[in-house]
Write a protein that holds these residues in place. Structure first.
Motif, PDB file in Angstrom:
ATOM      1  N   GLY A   1       0.815  -1.213   0.000  1.00 15.26           N
ATOM      2  CA  GLY A   1       0.000   0.000   0.000  1.00 15.26           C
ATOM      3  C   GLY A   1       0.848   1.262   0.000  1.00 15.26           C
ATOM      4  O   GLY A   1       0.526   2.242  -0.680  1.00 15.26           O
ATOM      5  N   ILE A   2       1.930   1.232   0.759  1.00 13.40           N
ATOM      6  CA  ILE A   2       2.831   2.385   0.824  1.00 13.40           C
ATOM      7  C   ILE A   2       3.389   2.686  -0.557  1.00 13.40           C
ATOM      8  O   ILE A   2       3.396   3.830  -1.015  1.00 13.40           O
ATOM      9  CB  ILE A   2       3.975   2.136   1.825  1.00 13.40           C
ATOM     10  CG1 ILE A   2       3.432   2.010   3.245  1.00 13.40           C
ATOM     11  CG2 ILE A   2       5.019   3.240   1.745  1.00 13.40           C
ATOM     12  CD1 ILE A   2       4.430   1.458   4.242  1.00 13.40           C
ATOM     13  N   ARG A   3       3.852   1.641  -1.243  1.00 14.02           N
ATOM     14  CA  ARG A   3       4.450   1.822  -2.575  1.00 14.02           C
ATOM     15  C   ARG A   3       3.505   2.541  -3.521  1.00 14.02           C
ATOM     16  O   ARG A   3       3.880   3.496  -4.192  1.00 14.02           O
ATOM     17  CB  ARG A   3       4.818   0.463  -3.179  1.00 14.02           C
ATOM     18  CG  ARG A   3       5.984  -0.180  -2.535  1.00 14.02           C
ATOM     19  CD  ARG A   3       6.297  -1.498  -3.226  1.00 14.02           C
ATOM     20  NE  ARG A   3       7.190  -2.253  -2.387  1.00 14.02           N
ATOM     21  CZ  ARG A   3       6.974  -3.484  -1.956  1.00 14.02           C
ATOM     22  NH1 ARG A   3       5.884  -4.119  -2.308  1.00 14.02           N
ATOM     23  NH2 ARG A   3       7.839  -4.079  -1.180  1.00 14.02           N
ATOM     24  N   TRP A   4       2.265   2.065  -3.571  1.00 13.44           N
ATOM     25  CA  TRP A   4       1.328   2.623  -4.540  1.00 13.44           C
ATOM     26  C   TRP A   4       0.832   3.998  -4.132  1.00 13.44           C
ATOM     27  O   TRP A   4       0.617   4.867  -4.989  1.00 13.44           O
ATOM     28  CB  TRP A   4       0.189   1.637  -4.792  1.00 13.44           C
ATOM     29  CG  TRP A   4       0.713   0.422  -5.479  1.00 13.44           C
ATOM     30  CD1 TRP A   4       0.913  -0.814  -4.933  1.00 13.44           C
ATOM     31  CD2 TRP A   4       1.199   0.352  -6.819  1.00 13.44           C
ATOM     32  NE1 TRP A   4       1.483  -1.654  -5.852  1.00 13.44           N
ATOM     33  CE2 TRP A   4       1.664  -0.970  -7.032  1.00 13.44           C
ATOM     34  CE3 TRP A   4       1.288   1.256  -7.873  1.00 13.44           C
ATOM     35  CZ2 TRP A   4       2.192  -1.386  -8.237  1.00 13.44           C
ATOM     36  CZ3 TRP A   4       1.820   0.828  -9.066  1.00 13.44           C
ATOM     37  CH2 TRP A   4       2.261  -0.471  -9.252  1.00 13.44           C
ATOM     38  N   LEU A   5       0.644   4.223  -2.846  1.00 15.74           N
ATOM     39  CA  LEU A   5       0.251   5.568  -2.395  1.00 15.74           C
ATOM     40  C   LEU A   5       1.331   6.592  -2.724  1.00 15.74           C
ATOM     41  O   LEU A   5       1.040   7.690  -3.207  1.00 15.74           O
ATOM     42  CB  LEU A   5      -0.015   5.567  -0.883  1.00 15.74           C
ATOM     43  CG  LEU A   5      -1.341   4.997  -0.416  1.00 15.74           C
ATOM     44  CD1 LEU A   5      -1.362   4.879   1.105  1.00 15.74           C
ATOM     45  CD2 LEU A   5      -2.486   5.862  -0.890  1.00 15.74           C
ATOM     46  N   VAL A   6       2.571   6.239  -2.476  1.00 11.61           N
ATOM     47  CA  VAL A   6       3.673   7.160  -2.736  1.00 11.61           C
ATOM     48  C   VAL A   6       3.833   7.390  -4.237  1.00 11.61           C
ATOM     49  O   VAL A   6       4.091   8.519  -4.675  1.00 11.61           O
ATOM     50  CB  VAL A   6       4.986   6.655  -2.096  1.00 11.61           C
ATOM     51  CG1 VAL A   6       6.152   7.532  -2.472  1.00 11.61           C
ATOM     52  CG2 VAL A   6       4.842   6.612  -0.583  1.00 11.61           C
ATOM     53  N   LEU A   7       3.654   6.347  -5.032  1.00  7.21           N
ATOM     54  CA  LEU A   7       3.760   6.507  -6.482  1.00  7.21           C
ATOM     55  C   LEU A   7       2.694   7.465  -7.007  1.00  7.21           C
ATOM     56  O   LEU A   7       2.993   8.389  -7.777  1.00  7.21           O
ATOM     57  CB  LEU A   7       3.641   5.155  -7.193  1.00  7.21           C
ATOM     58  CG  LEU A   7       3.648   5.219  -8.727  1.00  7.21           C
ATOM     59  CD1 LEU A   7       4.958   5.792  -9.244  1.00  7.21           C
ATOM     60  CD2 LEU A   7       3.381   3.844  -9.318  1.00  7.21           C
ATOM     61  N   VAL A   8       1.448   7.287  -6.582  1.00  9.70           N
ATOM     62  CA  VAL A   8       0.369   8.173  -7.032  1.00  9.70           C
ATOM     63  C   VAL A   8       0.589   9.595  -6.488  1.00  9.70           C
ATOM     64  O   VAL A   8       0.329  10.580  -7.187  1.00  9.70           O
ATOM     65  CB  VAL A   8      -1.012   7.619  -6.640  1.00  9.70           C
ATOM     66  CG1 VAL A   8      -2.122   8.573  -7.021  1.00  9.70           C
ATOM     67  CG2 VAL A   8      -1.246   6.261  -7.296  1.00  9.70           C
ATOM     68  N   ALA A   9       1.097   9.707  -5.266  1.00 10.26           N
ATOM     69  CA  ALA A   9       1.417  11.032  -4.716  1.00 10.26           C
ATOM     70  C   ALA A   9       2.498  11.707  -5.546  1.00 10.26           C
ATOM     71  O   ALA A   9       2.412  12.913  -5.837  1.00 10.26           O
ATOM     72  CB  ALA A   9       1.863  10.908  -3.261  1.00 10.26           C
ATOM     73  N   ALA A  10       3.510  10.957  -5.943  1.00  4.66           N
ATOM     74  CA  ALA A  10       4.591  11.521  -6.768  1.00  4.66           C
ATOM     75  C   ALA A  10       4.060  11.951  -8.129  1.00  4.66           C
ATOM     76  O   ALA A  10       4.415  13.031  -8.634  1.00  4.66           O
ATOM     77  CB  ALA A  10       5.723  10.505  -6.919  1.00  4.66           C
ATOM     78  N   LEU A  11       3.210  11.143  -8.726  1.00  4.20           N
ATOM     79  CA  LEU A  11       2.617  11.497 -10.022  1.00  4.20           C
ATOM     80  C   LEU A  11       1.765  12.763  -9.904  1.00  4.20           C
ATOM     81  O   LEU A  11       1.846  13.669 -10.740  1.00  4.20           O
ATOM     82  CB  LEU A  11       1.774  10.344 -10.562  1.00  4.20           C
ATOM     83  CG  LEU A  11       2.533   9.124 -11.068  1.00  4.20           C
ATOM     84  CD1 LEU A  11       1.587   7.963 -11.319  1.00  4.20           C
ATOM     85  CD2 LEU A  11       3.312   9.470 -12.329  1.00  4.20           C
ATOM     86  N   SER A  12       0.955  12.835  -8.855  1.00  2.35           N
ATOM     87  CA  SER A  12       0.096  14.012  -8.680  1.00  2.35           C
ATOM     88  C   SER A  12       0.899  15.247  -8.288  1.00  2.35           C
ATOM     89  O   SER A  12       0.463  16.377  -8.516  1.00  2.35           O
ATOM     90  CB  SER A  12      -1.009  13.730  -7.670  1.00  2.35           C
ATOM     91  OG  SER A  12      -0.472  13.452  -6.394  1.00  2.35           O
ATOM     92  N   SER A  13       2.095  15.051  -7.736  1.00  4.50           N
ATOM     93  CA  SER A  13       2.929  16.214  -7.401  1.00  4.50           C
ATOM     94  C   SER A  13       3.403  16.921  -8.672  1.00  4.50           C
ATOM     95  O   SER A  13       3.656  18.132  -8.648  1.00  4.50           O
ATOM     96  CB  SER A  13       4.124  15.802  -6.538  1.00  4.50           C
ATOM     97  OG  SER A  13       5.089  15.108  -7.299  1.00  4.50           O
ATOM     98  N   VAL A  14       3.508  16.188  -9.769  1.00  4.52           N
ATOM     99  CA  VAL A  14       3.877  16.807 -11.049  1.00  4.52           C
ATOM    100  C   VAL A  14       2.769  17.772 -11.483  1.00  4.52           C
ATOM    101  O   VAL A  14       3.041  18.908 -11.899  1.00  4.52           O
ATOM    102  CB  VAL A  14       4.137  15.733 -12.126  1.00  4.52           C
ATOM    103  CG1 VAL A  14       4.372  16.362 -13.487  1.00  4.52           C
ATOM    104  CG2 VAL A  14       5.315  14.857 -11.732  1.00  4.52           C
TER     105      VAL A  14
END
Length: 195
Positions: A105-118
């Motif tokens: 869950g951490i991996r995917w939450l952080v990935l989507v957070a990183a994508l949305s930070s763009v």
């Protein structure tokens, strides 16, 4: 076991402090306490009644234009996505001390957070010119921009550390850096939006 509890408690305390810190960016002049502004409230109500009586009937109602509302101040809306997902990932990081399966869950939450930070960075950069015109807040805009970019970059670093097994032991340190960077960027964003 005691060491894990102490570390978890300290990190949870840090997260609470970080969550409250951006609230300090709000100007006290705009949010007066009830004790000091009782007379002001009465005057405001009277002046609003007077204005309402003088205004034509069609001007009284607020007109909602959904498309305009969605497209106005887009950064202020989008920026909450990486913040919320980053905070949720941090909470799962605390849970992962006891439940290793939370790592997925951490991996995917952080990935989507990183994508949305763009998207948050792109919309923020497009709105910056409005604030840069006002010279007094120019330095705040630049600081907020730099902290926001640093937060986005750290989210990407956290993503890499989460997906690479050899780096996962350092992911907590990166998560704490993300939280601190998020706190600072949020504080100066609050100053820009409300101060």
């Amino acid at each position: 076991m005691q060491k894990r509890i102490k570390i978890t408690a300290a990190l949870l305390f840090l997260q609470i402090i970080i969550g409250v810190f951006p609230l300090l960016a709000h100007s006290k002049d705009k949010h007066k306490s009830a004790n000091n502004s009782q007379v002001g409230i009465t005057k405001t109500i009277r002046s609003q009644r007077t204005m309402a009586q003088q205004a034509p009937q069609h001007d009284r109602r607020y007109r909602l234009r959904p498309l305009d509302a969605m497209l106005e101040h887009v950064h202020n809306k989008i920026v909450h996505i990486p913040i919320g997902l980053g905070l949720a990932a941090f909470q799962l990081t605390l849970i992962s001390f006891w439940r290793k399966e939370a790592q997925v869950g951490i991996r995917w939450l952080v990935l989507v957070a990183a994508l949305s930070s763009v998207a948050a960075a792109a919309t923020g950069l497009s709105q910056a010119s409005v604030f840069l015109e006002e010279e007094s807040k120019g330095w705040v805009v630049e600081l907020h921009r730099n902290l926001g970019i640093a937060t986005g970059a750290l989210l990407w670093v956290w993503t890499v550390f989460s997906f690479r097994r050899s780096l996962q032991r350092f992911a907590l340190a990166v998560a704490i850096l993300v939280l601190c960077s998020m706190m600072a960027a949020g504080y100066f964003g609050g100053v820009l939006a409300h101060g």
